[in-house]
Structures are given as C-alpha cells and as structure tokens.
Design a protein around this motif. Structure first.
Motif, PDB file in Angstrom:
ATOM      1  N   THR A 119       0.783  16.961  -1.031  1.00 29.96           N
ATOM      2  CA  THR A 119      -0.675  16.932  -0.951  1.00 29.96           C
ATOM      3  C   THR A 119      -1.146  17.100   0.489  1.00 29.96           C
ATOM      4  OG1 THR A 119      -0.418  15.192  -2.594  1.00 29.96           O
ATOM      5  CG2 THR A 119      -2.657  15.612  -1.796  1.00 29.96           C
ATOM      6  N   ASP A 120      -2.184  17.886   0.680  1.00 28.17           N
ATOM      7  CA  ASP A 120      -2.759  18.062   2.015  1.00 28.17           C
ATOM      8  C   ASP A 120      -3.222  16.724   2.582  1.00 28.17           C
ATOM      9  OD1 ASP A 120      -2.347  20.683   1.358  1.00 28.17           O
ATOM     10  OD2 ASP A 120      -4.392  21.367   1.797  1.00 28.17           O
ATOM     11  N   LEU A 121      -3.123  16.606   3.892  1.00 27.09           N
ATOM     12  CA  LEU A 121      -3.589  15.402   4.581  1.00 27.09           C
ATOM     13  C   LEU A 121      -4.693  15.809   5.552  1.00 27.09           C
ATOM     14  CD1 LEU A 121      -2.923  12.300   5.108  1.00 27.09           C
ATOM     15  CD2 LEU A 121      -1.733  13.143   7.137  1.00 27.09           C
ATOM     16  N   TYR A 122      -5.755  15.007   5.591  1.00 28.48           N
ATOM     17  CA  TYR A 122      -6.874  15.296   6.488  1.00 28.48           C
ATOM     18  C   TYR A 122      -6.842  14.287   7.633  1.00 28.48           C
ATOM     19  CZ  TYR A 122      -8.206  18.408   2.795  1.00 28.48           C
ATOM     20  OH  TYR A 122      -8.177  19.431   1.876  1.00 28.48           O
ATOM     21  N   LEU A 123      -6.690  14.813   8.844  1.00 28.95           N
ATOM     22  CA  LEU A 123      -6.489  13.967  10.013  1.00 28.95           C
ATOM     23  C   LEU A 123      -7.600  14.215  11.026  1.00 28.95           C
ATOM     24  CD1 LEU A 123      -4.601  12.047  11.647  1.00 28.95           C
ATOM     25  CD2 LEU A 123      -3.367  14.091  12.407  1.00 28.95           C
ATOM     26  N   TYR A 124      -8.155  13.125  11.545  1.00 31.84           N
ATOM     27  CA  TYR A 124      -9.270  13.204  12.491  1.00 31.84           C
ATOM     28  C   TYR A 124      -8.877  12.421  13.738  1.00 31.84           C
ATOM     29  CZ  TYR A 124     -11.558  14.353   8.089  1.00 31.84           C
ATOM     30  OH  TYR A 124     -11.857  14.926   6.884  1.00 31.84           O
ATOM     31  N   GLY A 125      -9.008  13.039  14.897  1.00 35.89           N
ATOM     32  CA  GLY A 125      -8.652  12.311  16.111  1.00 35.89           C
ATOM     33  C   GLY A 125      -9.123  13.052  17.336  1.00 35.89           C
ATOM     34  N   PRO A 126      -8.948  12.422  18.499  1.00 45.64           N
ATOM     35  CA  PRO A 126      -9.464  13.016  19.732  1.00 45.64           C
ATOM     36  C   PRO A 126      -8.616  14.186  20.227  1.00 45.64           C
ATOM     37  CG  PRO A 126      -8.325  10.964  20.179  1.00 45.64           C
ATOM     38  CD  PRO A 126      -8.329  11.113  18.693  1.00 45.64           C
ATOM     39  N   VAL A 127      -9.136  14.858  21.204  1.00 42.20           N
ATOM     40  CA  VAL A 127      -8.394  15.927  21.892  1.00 42.20           C
ATOM     41  C   VAL A 127      -7.045  15.367  22.326  1.00 42.20           C
ATOM     42  CG1 VAL A 127      -8.366  17.402  23.950  1.00 42.20           C
ATOM     43  CG2 VAL A 127     -10.526  16.965  22.749  1.00 42.20           C
ATOM     44  N   GLY A 128      -5.992  16.093  22.055  1.00 49.69           N
ATOM     45  CA  GLY A 128      -4.659  15.671  22.478  1.00 49.69           C
ATOM     46  C   GLY A 128      -3.796  15.220  21.327  1.00 49.69           C
ATOM     47  N   LEU A 129      -4.413  14.697  20.264  1.00 53.11           N
ATOM     48  CA  LEU A 129      -3.603  14.160  19.159  1.00 53.11           C
ATOM     49  C   LEU A 129      -2.779  15.253  18.493  1.00 53.11           C
ATOM     50  CD1 LEU A 129      -2.713  11.840  17.394  1.00 53.11           C
ATOM     51  CD2 LEU A 129      -4.710  12.192  15.950  1.00 53.11           C
ATOM     52  N   SER A 130      -3.427  16.381  18.239  1.00 55.08           N
ATOM     53  CA  SER A 130      -2.705  17.474  17.583  1.00 55.08           C
ATOM     54  C   SER A 130      -1.571  17.988  18.478  1.00 55.08           C
ATOM     55  CB  SER A 130      -3.686  18.601  17.255  1.00 55.08           C
ATOM     56  OG  SER A 130      -3.007  19.662  16.654  1.00 55.08           O
TER      57      SER A 130
ATOM     58  N   LEU B 170       0.849  -1.195   0.000  1.00 50.49           N
ATOM     59  CA  LEU B 170       0.000   0.000   0.000  1.00 50.49           C
ATOM     60  C   LEU B 170       0.882   1.242   0.000  1.00 50.49           C
ATOM     61  CD1 LEU B 170      -2.483  -1.359   2.659  1.00 50.49           C
ATOM     62  CD2 LEU B 170      -3.080  -0.831   0.287  1.00 50.49           C
ATOM     63  N   LYS B 171       0.559   2.186  -0.861  1.00 49.61           N
ATOM     64  CA  LYS B 171       1.386   3.382  -1.020  1.00 49.61           C
ATOM     65  C   LYS B 171       1.006   4.434   0.018  1.00 49.61           C
ATOM     66  CE  LYS B 171       3.386   2.095  -4.934  1.00 49.61           C
ATOM     67  NZ  LYS B 171       4.715   1.494  -4.830  1.00 49.61           N
ATOM     68  N   LYS B 172       1.995   4.903   0.773  1.00 48.83           N
ATOM     69  CA  LYS B 172       1.733   5.903   1.821  1.00 48.83           C
ATOM     70  C   LYS B 172       1.211   7.215   1.235  1.00 48.83           C
ATOM     71  CE  LYS B 172       5.891   5.074   3.430  1.00 48.83           C
ATOM     72  NZ  LYS B 172       6.145   3.651   3.153  1.00 48.83           N
ATOM     73  N   ASN B 173       1.797   7.614   0.132  1.00 44.31           N
ATOM     74  CA  ASN B 173       1.428   8.935  -0.377  1.00 44.31           C
ATOM     75  C   ASN B 173       0.055   8.983  -1.038  1.00 44.31           C
ATOM     76  OD1 ASN B 173       3.485  10.419   0.692  1.00 44.31           O
ATOM     77  ND2 ASN B 173       4.876  10.001  -1.017  1.00 44.31           N
ATOM     78  N   ARG B 174      -0.588   7.819  -1.179  1.00 52.14           N
ATOM     79  CA  ARG B 174      -1.957   7.820  -1.705  1.00 52.14           C
ATOM     80  C   ARG B 174      -2.979   8.082  -0.597  1.00 52.14           C
ATOM     81  NH1 ARG B 174      -4.417   3.675  -5.148  1.00 52.14           N
ATOM     82  NH2 ARG B 174      -5.945   5.364  -5.103  1.00 52.14           N
ATOM     83  N   LEU B 175      -2.542   8.014   0.665  1.00 50.69           N
ATOM     84  CA  LEU B 175      -3.473   8.263   1.768  1.00 50.69           C
ATOM     85  C   LEU B 175      -3.895   9.722   1.769  1.00 50.69           C
ATOM     86  CD1 LEU B 175      -1.822   6.449   4.823  1.00 50.69           C
ATOM     87  CD2 LEU B 175      -3.903   5.767   3.623  1.00 50.69           C
ATOM     88  N   SER B 176      -5.197   9.943   1.836  1.00 47.91           N
ATOM     89  CA  SER B 176      -5.691  11.327   1.897  1.00 47.91           C
ATOM     90  C   SER B 176      -6.267  11.656   3.274  1.00 47.91           C
ATOM     91  CB  SER B 176      -6.754  11.545   0.824  1.00 47.91           C
ATOM     92  OG  SER B 176      -7.774  10.557   0.928  1.00 47.91           O
ATOM     93  N   HIS B 177      -6.840  10.656   3.940  1.00 48.80           N
ATOM     94  CA  HIS B 177      -7.506  10.886   5.221  1.00 48.80           C
ATOM     95  C   HIS B 177      -7.055   9.828   6.222  1.00 48.80           C
ATOM     96  CE1 HIS B 177     -10.107  12.622   2.132  1.00 48.80           C
ATOM     97  NE2 HIS B 177     -10.646  13.412   3.045  1.00 48.80           N
TER      98      HIS B 177
END
Lengths: 304, 304
Positions: free
Chosen positions: A85-96, A50-57
């Motif tokens: 390419t921009d990456l969209y990241l979703y996670g709980p409080v603290g991850l950022s 699986l190619k890492k750079n194909r991940l968008s989210h």
C-alpha cells in the motif's frame, strides 16, 4: 466512530526515566496516522498493539532526532513485511534526502511507494484533503524549521430518521443527508430537511504543537480545537532556558490553551531533568484545569 | 582483567519476539567498545547498565538498518550529555555521509570530535593499533559491503616474582618484564629471566562475523580465536534462503567454528521466523558442542 490519540513517547532530547522519544498514532474513524517517529517507535507500536501496516499517513514535525530517528527503521520494517500500500509522508526539507541516502547505501528499493510532500512551514497550508479529514500545517518557532499539524474531521452527513425515509428515492435521500430540502421544479419544498433528519455528529479536531517557543500568533489556527497537544518542556522556573532553546514552559502551554479556548490540553516533550512529572501537570492546571500529561501508553479519546 | 562481550541485541531484519537489533559492547581491560548499533541500542545500554560516555570506539559492520540505525541517536545523546572525549568510529563508505546529513538538517555541531575511518573491506587490514588491543577487519560476503572485526589483546608483560626483585633497578625490571635476560657489557647473564618472572597471561581474542554467507576463505583470519560470534540466521533446512540472502545457517556457522578451531561459538542474527531459538542451538551443537546463543542481556567472558 473513533478519534483516539495514542501516545507512544513524549520525552525530549535523550530518552530517560523509561520514557521514549516523541511519537503519536491517531486512530480517526478507519484511518491510522502517525505524528513524529522517535527512535524505537516501531517497538512502542508493538508494545501497545498498533499495526504498522495500517498506517497510511506519517507527519514529521522537524528533523531533530528525538522526533524522527525511528522513521527509517519503521519504513524498513514495513518493507520487510511486504507492504504494498502507498504511504503518504509529510516532512520538512531534508527528510526525503535523508531517506534516499539510507536506502541507497542499504541497496534497498522499498516494496511500496512513498508519496512525499515537503512542508514549507512559513504559513499554514492545507496539506491533506482526505474524504474523512483535512490536515493543515501550523508554523512553529523552533531552532530549525518545524511544523505543527491541525487535524479536522470533515463535516459529517446528517443522520436520517430511518422510519420516515423508506419510500424516498436515493437521490432525495442524498439531498437530505447534505442538509438540504428536496424541492420540485418550481422550487416548492416537497420534503423539508428537518422532518427527515437529525443533526450531524460534530466534526472533531486535534492540534499538535511541538517543538516551539510560546507563540500567540498561532492561536487563531488552533482556536477551539477539541484537543491540543502542546509541548511544555520545562517548568516556568526555567523560562530562560525554555526561551533560549525555543521551547515552552508548562505554564505557558496552559495559558496558550486557555487563550485558544481548546477543549482539553495534553502536555508533553518533557525535559530529562524531571523524573517526576506531577509538578508539570500541577503548574499547567493552575492556568487551565482540563490538562493531562501525554504519557506514553495513554490513549486520549475525543467523543463525538 | 576483563574481556567481556555484552550482547544488546541479535535479531535480524525487523525486531521481533521481544528481541532487538544487533549491537554488542566489549569491555576489554579498561576499554569499552561497541560493534554495531541497531535501533534502540542506547535504550538497551541503559537497561543493562552500560555507560554511553565510556565508549571510545564504535565499529559498524555494514549499512543495513538492523546494524546501525541506533547510531545517530547514540551520537546525539552523547552530545546532549556534554561529551568532550574524542570518539573513534569505523564503518563502510557512506556512514560518514549519512551522519553528516543528519547533523546538517538538525543544525547540530557535536560537542566532541569523531575520528572516522572508512573501511575498505576487500582485504583484512589493521584498523586499530591501540596499546591494549589490535583490531583487524574481516572481509565478509554480504549483499552490500560488509566487514567483520577481529579484536586481539596485545601481548602482555611477564609477571614479576615480587619477592625476588626488590633490589633490582627499574631498568632491569623492565628488561625482565619483556621476557629478556639482563646481561652485562660482555653479554654475560646477570639475571636470568625465568628466575624472576612467571609466564605472561595469555592474549585473548574475539572475532565478529555478521552478516555473511558461509565463506571458508576467512578461516585463517579467525583461526583459534577464543570466542567467535558468527551469524546463524537460519536453520539448515532453509539453506537455499540463506544462500539467496547472503546469510549462514546455524549448522554452517558451527562447521566454520570447528574448522577454525575456535574456543567457543556464539550464534546470533536470528531470523524472525524462529520464536523459539533452541532448534538453532541444537543444530549448531551437533557440529560444534561449545556453542551458545547470543541472546540479549547475556555477557560472555573470556578468562585470562
């Protein structure tokens, strides 16, 4: 078009018996998204092509190490590979905050932009409204804030019957694709939809519920999904341990799947105490036959 | 008694060509210590049969991910294994803050105590004065604060000639072990040391220098060590790149080893651009013949 769930790891707590921590990559049409990212996920991606750079989210359920300790390394490798390419990241409080602290001490400014959405987790919310898919959170009950994810394909356009539309205008064709009839100014039907189209392909759905104790409150959220990944950390003989640690037994996961009328159940997040996983599978199958073990390297496909 | 350097990984930047990030475990007498802990180190330990709970000391050179992103996972697994023994951790400013932030959001209180010593890194300092070994820092020149480590066995007691000491008191034997003669109140020699003892076994030494640009200033610190690990990220044809990124070429590492009169050189921290590492080894050997590649899975032993 594809809807594949690639299992990169599904072991709980510490890696054991050659099994890796939790991570999955979903290939949906031309999208590639990740759910959870345990340690060594970038190595597992390489192993399974699986190619890492194909991940968008990337979606992170919670901040226990077995679900996200591979993330900083993955972000770093994408940077070293020169990702733009921009990456969209979703996670709980603290991850950022954790990511920013790592980057600060590494004196690194990533080569790409991360759009971070902090998950609230108390109620289901739409967190991604993409032309191809919608992603909703599923509030889970764990020892720390934890969120599951429901991924649904958007409704698809109706399929045109090609040899009947060659003389129609683009405007009329677009109307037909949406499932509407073409009418004139007086409201009279000129082209009846069903004469020119076949039914749209179904919109597929996948739900990810890990980590969580057994919780029937969320059944309406995952009702009738095609594929459900639900943790089944323990055998039911360890129900007390499951409840104390906010986990689910294989039997409970299967009862949940049966009540939610899902198409197929994947069980994962296996406890280290089980080297042989077949008792987990057998236990679940007694309640819900269409169950599989979410073992790493396996790819589960939802057909159109 | 053993003095072994187990290489668990030595690739730089991103993992590639099946090579893992930097980590080493040193087995010195009955001690087991770790230097650096790249992602998946806990998996590499399992692969190569090293017990996590035997680790007493961990030294982290700097906060680039390829040198420490496996640490949180390792600490977490030792916790899940119920470790009670104190752990001694050495690393740069920021390491403790990162660990604390991870533990905070995981809502985890470790089952064992970590004694953390923050490294200053600007001048060499004695950071561990253990009955068996001394550990000193080696100030390195990298893009962020970075520290090497010099590990020296303490002087060993002289070896007694057993069949000559059977009638001597414990007090007299201890005096002889220290290399002294036993004298009476008037200062007259009763037992001459060399009649009862053989020379002590040599105290072995190992130096770890990664990551760093070529820097002759630190040669006096590693002078005549038995074994030197020095990064050789690039071939000398990429000297410009090495200098720009604060790294060393294989040729430079070998010149350094030769000037420092070390017993043997290990080269590591290989750039991803080299799938085949034999040119790195060949280049180094032209300057310093007793060189080996620090490839994962290899164990280098310093004989007594």
């Amino acid at each position: 078009m594809s809807f594949e769930v690639h299992i990169l790891g599904s072991n709980s707590a510490a890696p054991a018996h050659g099994r890796h921590h939790t991570s999955q990559v979903l290939c949906i049409q031309d999208l590639q998204i990740m759910i959870d990212c345990g340690e060594a996920t970038q190595l597992q991606m390489k192993k399974y092509g699986l190619k890492k750079n194909r991940l968008s989210h990337i979606f992170i359920s919670h901040l226990h190490g077995d679900h996200f300790l591979g993330l900083i390394g993955l972000l770093s490798t994408m940077h070293l590979n020169g990702r733009k390419t921009d990456l969209y990241l979703y996670g709980p409080v603290g991850l950022s905050e954790i990511i920013q602290l790592h980057l600060k001490y590494a004196n690194t400014r990533l080569s790409y932009k991360i759009h971070f959405k902090e998950l609230q987790g108390e109620e289901s919310e739409l967190i991604l409204d993409h032309p191809k898919i919608s992603v909703y959170t599923i509030p889970l009950q764990h020892r720390i804030p934890c969120t599951g994810f429901l991924i649904k394909e958007k409704p698809k356009p109706k399929k045109l019957i090609k040899d009947r539309i060659s003389e129609l205008s683009v405007q009329h064709i677009n109307t037909l694709k949406k499932g509407k009839d073409v009418v004139d100014d007086t409201g009279k039907v000129i082209y009846k939809n069903t004469d020119y189209t076949l039914p749209a392909k179904k919109s597929r759905s996948y739900a990810y519920c890990s980590d969580t104790k057994y919780n029937e409150d969320i059944i309406p959220l995952v009702d009738s999904v095609d594929l459900l990944y639900h943790e089944g950390t323990f055998l039911h003989e360890n129900l007390e341990r499951a409840e104390a640690t906010y986990h689910t037994t294989a039997k409970q996961a299967a009862i949940f799947a049966q009540k939610a009328k899902v198409g197929k159940l994947l069980i994962g997040h296996f406890s280290n105490r089980y080297k042989d996983l077949s008792p987990i599978l057998e236990e679940a199958k007694t309640e819900f036959d269409n169950t599989a073990l979410a073992e790493e390297g396996k790819v589960f496909t939802i057909e159109e």
